[in-house]
Scaffold this motif. Sequence first.
Motif, PDB file in Angstrom:
ATOM      1  N   PHE A   1       3.597 165.890  29.934  1.00 17.77           N
ATOM      2  CA  PHE A   1       3.558 166.009  28.469  1.00 17.77           C
ATOM      3  C   PHE A   1       4.935 166.316  27.913  1.00 17.77           C
TER       4      PHE A   1
ATOM      5  N   LEU B   1      -5.610 167.624  26.981  1.00 16.77           N
ATOM      6  CA  LEU B   1      -4.460 167.877  26.117  1.00 16.77           C
ATOM      7  C   LEU B   1      -4.827 168.836  24.988  1.00 16.77           C
TER       8      LEU B   1
ATOM      9  N   ILE C   1       2.486 161.528  28.425  1.00 18.94           N
ATOM     10  CA  ILE C   1       2.004 161.735  27.057  1.00 18.94           C
ATOM     11  C   ILE C   1       3.165 162.196  26.198  1.00 18.94           C
ATOM     12  N   ARG C   2       3.294 161.604  25.028  1.00 18.37           N
ATOM     13  CA  ARG C   2       4.303 162.096  24.089  1.00 18.37           C
ATOM     14  C   ARG C   2       3.687 162.222  22.700  1.00 18.37           C
TER      15      ARG C   2
END
Length: 221
Positions: A31, A62, A171-172
């Motif tokens: 992340f 998340l 993941i961004r």
Amino acid sequence: MIPAKKSRAFDYLFDQFNRRFLKFHFRGMFFSKGADVPIPSSPCLFVVNHSTWWDALVVFHLNRHIIKQESYVMMHEKGIKDYPFFRNIGAFSVNRQNPKDIVLSLQYAKERLQENKTLWLFPQGDERHQEIRPLGFLSGALHIVKNTSIPIVPVCLYYSFGRERKPDIHIRVSGAITATDLPGNSSKEKNIALEGLFTNHLDQLKHDVIMENTGDFENLL
């Protein structure tokens, strides 16, 4: 329309299972967000690209460990019928083949935001290979936040194999925008602008993963 049926007890127990399940299948869930990219408080709308069955489980993890907001996610009716446990962690359905059902689902989504909850949406509707361009965003996201100041937060997911046996999830989270920030005079024009913005974020994430520019990513598993 099938509403969510949230259960805090199930949420806790599912988190224990989900973390182990993801860790068994993936090397890591990595992340990243910029230091100058604050995550808005509720209500807000997170928009996510949709390329695999795993996406809903990734979003749950998340939210549970980073976003930490009471969240709801819109899912295709078939997905909820096949995996009804998703209702217990905040999923509600939409059937795009039924116009009346679409209206009910969009209204349900708006009501959750009005209650200061957080909403997750896959604007592509169906799973599409992560390399397909254009992404093919539907207009639901803009319809839900039309004439509001509710922030829209792009969340890009990218799955890849590196040098290890198991694949990676990257993941961004990018900076929030609002519907009024997007160029265009109509919902259609604004939706095109949102898709273009998201595509740029996703392509940049892909480039960083391929070039191994991932030093700022944190493993969530």
